[in-house]
Scaffold this active site. Structure first.
Site, PDB file in Angstrom:
ATOM      1  N   GLY A   1      42.422  45.470  59.742  1.00  7.03           N
ATOM      2  CA  GLY A   1      43.937  44.497  60.303  1.00  7.03           C
ATOM      3  C   GLY A   1      45.379  44.772  61.338  1.00  7.03           C
ATOM      4  O   GLY A   1      45.680  45.429  61.568  1.00  7.03           O
TER       5      GLY A   1
ATOM      6  N   MET B   1      47.112  49.482  60.525  1.00  6.84           N
ATOM      7  CA  MET B   1      46.336  51.595  60.187  1.00  6.84           C
ATOM      8  C   MET B   1      48.158  51.330  59.770  1.00  6.84           C
ATOM      9  O   MET B   1      48.359  51.641  61.261  1.00  6.84           O
ATOM     10  CB  MET B   1      46.070  51.834  61.005  1.00  6.84           C
ATOM     11  CG  MET B   1      45.277  53.332  60.604  1.00  6.84           C
ATOM     12  SD  MET B   1      44.991  54.059  58.427  1.00  6.84           S
ATOM     13  CE  MET B   1      46.227  55.041  58.304  1.00  6.84           C
ATOM     14  N   GLU B   2      48.790  52.096  58.900  1.00  8.77           N
ATOM     15  CA  GLU B   2      49.999  52.970  58.902  1.00  8.77           C
ATOM     16  C   GLU B   2      50.476  54.020  59.227  1.00  8.77           C
ATOM     17  O   GLU B   2      51.323  54.557  59.141  1.00  8.77           O
ATOM     18  CB  GLU B   2      50.840  52.397  57.487  1.00  8.77           C
ATOM     19  CG  GLU B   2      49.508  53.182  56.579  1.00  8.77           C
ATOM     20  CD  GLU B   2      48.476  52.751  56.200  1.00  8.77           C
ATOM     21  OE1 GLU B   2      48.193  51.880  56.510  1.00  8.77           O
ATOM     22  OE2 GLU B   2      47.856  53.684  55.212  1.00  8.77           O
TER      23      GLU B   2
ATOM     24  N   HIS C   1      53.427  44.407  55.576  1.00  6.33           N
ATOM     25  CA  HIS C   1      52.653  45.138  54.678  1.00  6.33           C
ATOM     26  C   HIS C   1      52.349  46.376  55.025  1.00  6.33           C
ATOM     27  O   HIS C   1      52.728  47.637  54.491  1.00  6.33           O
ATOM     28  CB  HIS C   1      50.984  44.766  54.171  1.00  6.33           C
ATOM     29  CG  HIS C   1      49.801  45.795  53.649  1.00  6.33           C
ATOM     30  ND1 HIS C   1      49.777  45.779  52.512  1.00  6.33           N
ATOM     31  CD2 HIS C   1      48.976  46.872  54.822  1.00  6.33           C
ATOM     32  CE1 HIS C   1      48.344  47.151  51.947  1.00  6.33           C
ATOM     33  NE2 HIS C   1      48.662  47.204  53.503  1.00  6.33           N
ATOM     34  N   GLU C   2      51.453  47.023  56.260  1.00  2.00           N
ATOM     35  CA  GLU C   2      52.156  48.479  57.387  1.00  2.00           C
ATOM     36  C   GLU C   2      53.507  48.250  57.236  1.00  2.00           C
ATOM     37  O   GLU C   2      54.080  50.110  57.137  1.00  2.00           O
ATOM     38  CB  GLU C   2      51.614  47.935  58.457  1.00  2.00           C
ATOM     39  CG  GLU C   2      50.087  47.249  59.103  1.00  2.00           C
ATOM     40  CD  GLU C   2      49.166  47.530  57.968  1.00  2.00           C
ATOM     41  OE1 GLU C   2      49.332  48.943  57.322  1.00  2.00           O
ATOM     42  OE2 GLU C   2      48.525  47.175  57.598  1.00  2.00           O
TER      43      GLU C   2
ATOM     44  N   TYR D   1      43.952  47.484  45.744  1.00  2.00           N
ATOM     45  CA  TYR D   1      45.343  46.763  46.783  1.00  2.00           C
ATOM     46  C   TYR D   1      45.018  45.718  45.331  1.00  2.00           C
ATOM     47  O   TYR D   1      46.945  45.697  45.209  1.00  2.00           O
ATOM     48  CB  TYR D   1      44.607  46.024  47.702  1.00  2.00           C
ATOM     49  CG  TYR D   1      44.607  46.570  49.277  1.00  2.00           C
ATOM     50  CD1 TYR D   1      44.753  47.200  50.489  1.00  2.00           C
ATOM     51  CD2 TYR D   1      43.278  47.108  49.961  1.00  2.00           C
ATOM     52  CE1 TYR D   1      44.978  47.090  51.616  1.00  2.00           C
ATOM     53  CE2 TYR D   1      43.005  47.902  51.030  1.00  2.00           C
ATOM     54  CZ  TYR D   1      43.987  48.333  51.822  1.00  2.00           C
ATOM     55  OH  TYR D   1      43.916  48.574  52.324  1.00  2.00           O
TER      56      TYR D   1
ATOM     57  N   GLY E   1      37.132  42.952  61.521  1.00  2.00           N
ATOM     58  CA  GLY E   1      35.685  43.428  60.477  1.00  2.00           C
ATOM     59  C   GLY E   1      35.730  42.110  59.337  1.00  2.00           C
ATOM     60  O   GLY E   1      35.025  41.366  59.182  1.00  2.00           O
TER      61      GLY E   1
HETATM   62 ZN   LIG Z   1      47.756  49.313  53.462  1.00  2.00          ZN
END
Ligand SMILES: [Zn+2]
Length: 647
Positions: A294, A296-297, A321-322, A410, A598
């Site tokens: 989804g 990657m930060e 979120h990121e 999470y 995925g």
């Molecule tokens: Zn995260």
């Protein structure tokens, strides 16, 4: 005073070890990394030199050990040119954890001394960090494309490193690439105005020009946050405010920019809860469709899946979120992967606070917590409810920590923090989190340190009922962290919107192929409510309660097979396949060939495989070239095609 110092030292020394690194990081730590990479994108390899500034932190050392994974190591030498002998071994035979590079130093070095050395090596298509994509796998189909994915412990496939979140370093990089293979290159760093000295300058050749870009990351970061993307990409500003930018292939950039116009407001919503953003600018890269995760930060360069661009803004929670990782994960980092909830649980907590500030829909936060809880429970069932992977402290000794990856850090992490907030009180919890960020800025810590800090903070702040609060915090702490399975305290996220979604499913099932009276309510549902409804539909299908005539009526009314929002579409396909519907195979195959994330692809393949194994295999073979190696490998596992395809 001596007593105090000893107790402080105990705190400092008491951090948990990282079992997933072979490096001798307790004796020596890298302070600065310089990468020089020459990209050969068409031929799928990178010629590299990495240079380090190590500092001895133990008493003395005469060798340095680093993590590597399928890198070709050519030479190791001191900055003055003196060659250093090296060997490579595999402490865990047959393990996915990679190998150990042992570098013998020229003499003994003592505490505080620096060691500057370099390694010449190359990366090829066996890398599990760098994905080398052909131009056919991109949207514009004009140039090859590469991107990296280092979390959890995959940065060892990018460079020889102390590949542990417990060591932080600054980094600089020189990237050399052909103008015919990439329009631009970006890294998880600022572009440097200063040009660095180039160690290996390639010869010019006919047909293309070598281009040079220089990067600098001044903030110390763990190795898993090093990142690169290159291809036919460009960078544009998204919203006013001058802080937020977008990188993507040019054909989609206008539509993406329009959808991301509120990025500055997202940032302000997060800041409203937690305090100022300290990294400077923020850039989001929307990757090609085969990107397997989804988001990657990577600092200054978040990577995100194109499925978050739905045209309606419904997928933007991933962006929030990121962004929130800039505080939790990137500023304060978990000391090892067993403590991943120190990154992810805190980030989900901040994400939902910011979503509330921005959208002002409390029901949406509750429904997202319910959807998260459902995914978490499914992951727990996958591992086994008694497996330590179902706890907030998985043991990944001898394994690739990716094996323990799930929604548990999470959502269980989020629930634990929500529980602690309910004991402490919202205002005190918020000020505690702000103080926590100041205290541990640029450090890596474990959960015990967070507990120590929380109790100390409440004590020093002289909060009301301190001893009761302390008792309640400690009462279930170890169960929350170490016990597998569902949390020791079940939180209530119920809302009338939940019942409304369940009633809606029941109305369709009871109507038995007719149109229920309130069929149009779906169009007024929150996006999260639509997901809850589709999750419920899946549950009904598992219980053999979803009939084909009901599926047909729903699809006629709600047009779910044509849905453009893949977050909804994958849930629909999973539900109808589980119900035994074989009439939409063409659309399902098209879907599986257009998305590589995925989270969306695996559940649909699982359901398809159960219904019609041969068609599932045929579909996979049709789209195999499109998928990322990580996704390809996982789908093969789902379909029972065991052969390991990661080259
Ligand atoms: Zn995260």
């Amino acid at each position: 005073m001596i007593v105090l110092m000893i107790s402080l030292m105990q705190y400092a020394l008491a951090y948990e070890l990282d079992v997933n690194t072979f490096s001798n990081y307790l004796d020596v730590q890298n302070r600065h990394l310089h990468l020089e990479w020459l990209l050969n994108m068409d031929k799928k390899y990178i010629n590299a030199t990495s240079s380090y500034r190590f500092q001895v932190v133990g008493r003395s050392i005469n060798k340095i050990t680093l993590d590597i994974y399928k890198l070709n190591i050519y030479s190791t030498y001191l900055q003055n040119g003196l060659s250093l002998p090296h060997t490579i071994d595999n402490p865990y035979e047959d393990s996915d954890q990679g190998s150990r590079l042992n570098i013998q130093l020229d003499k003994t070095y003592y505490k505080g001394q620096y060691i500057e050395l370099s390694i010449k090596y190359s990366i090829d298509s066996r890398s599990r960090s760098i994905s080398f994509m052909t131009k056919e796998q991109t949207s514009t189909k004009t140039m090859p494309y590469i991107f990296s994915q280092c979390e959890d412990a995959n940065c060892r496939a990018l460079a020889p490193l102390q590949d542990t979140p417990s060591v932080k370093q600054t980094y600089t990089a020189t990237v050399i690439f052909k103008d015919t293979e990439a329009a631009d290159v970006f890294m998880s760093a600022d572009e440097s105005k200063e040009e660095f000295q180039v160690l290996h300058r390639p010869q010019d050749q006919a047909g293309f020009t070598w281009k040079y870009k220089y990067f600098i990351q001044k903030v110390p970061i763990p190795s898993y946050l090093i990142a690169i993307v290159a291809g036919n990409i460009k960078k544009v500003p998204t919203s006013t405010g001058g802080r937020t930018f977008l990188v993507s292939e040019p054909d989609k950039i206008e539509a993406y920019t329009a959808e991301l116009k509120e990025m500055e407001q997202f940032m302000q919503a997060i800041e409203q809860y937690i305090g100022p953003y300290t990294w400077g600018t923020y850039t989001l890269v929307i990757q090609p469709a085969s990107f397997p995760i989804g988001g990657m930060e990577n600092p200054l360069l978040t990577f995100a899946n194109p499925t978050i661009m739905t045209g309606t803004g419904s997928g933007l929670d991933v962006t929030i979120h990121e962004m929130a990782h800039s505080w939790f994960g990137n500023t304060i980092t978990c000391v090892n992967w067993a403590n991943m909830w120190i990154n992810e649980g805190f980030t989900v907590f901040l994400e939902r606070k910011a979503s509330y500030f921005h959208y002002q829909i409390p029901d949406d936060i509750k429904l997202n917590a319910i959807i998260g809880n459902t995914s978490m429970y499914q992951d727990m069932l996958g591992f086994g409810l008694n497996s330590n992977f179902s706890s907030l402290h998985p043991d990944t000794t001898g394994l690739n920590p990716d094996d323990s990856f799930s929604k548990i850090p999470y959502e269980k992490g989020y629930q634990f923090l929500s529980y602690l907030e309910s004991i402490v009180g919202e205002a005190d919890f918020q000020s505690m989190l702000r103080a926590y960020l100041v205290q541990y800025k640029y450090q890596s810590i474990d959960q015990q340190e967070f507990q120590n800090f929380l109790l100390r903070y409440l004590y020093e702040k002289q909060v009301d009922d301190y001893s009761t609060k302390r008792y309640k915090i400690l009462e279930n702490w170890n169960k929350w962290v170490y016990s597998p399975g569902l949390p020791p305290v079940i939180l209530d996220f119920s809302t009338p919107k939940l019942a409304e979604a369940y009633d809606y499913t029941n109305a369709y099932i009871t109507a038995d192929g007719q149109q229920p009276t309130k069929w149009q309510s779906y169009f007024t549902f929150l996006h999260s409510q639509k997901q809850v409804f589709l999750e419920d539909l899946f549950k009904q299908a598992q219980n053999n309660l979803l009939k084909i005539n009901v599926i047909n009526q729903m699809d006629k009314d709600l047009k779910l097979t044509e849905e453009k929002d893949f977050e909804l579409k994958f849930r629909w396909f999973r539900a109808i396949l589980t119900a035994g519907d074989k009439t939409r195979f063409i659309q399902i195959s098209d879907f599986l060939g257009s998305v590589g994330r995925g989270k969306m692809v695996y559940p649909v393949y699982r359901a398809l495989n159960q219904l019609d194994h041969d068609f599932a295999v045929q579909t996979f073979k049709t789209h195999e070239a499109f998928y990322h190696p990580i996704a390809k490998n996982n789908i093969k596992n789902i379909l029972g095609l065991k052969e390991n395809i990661i080259q």
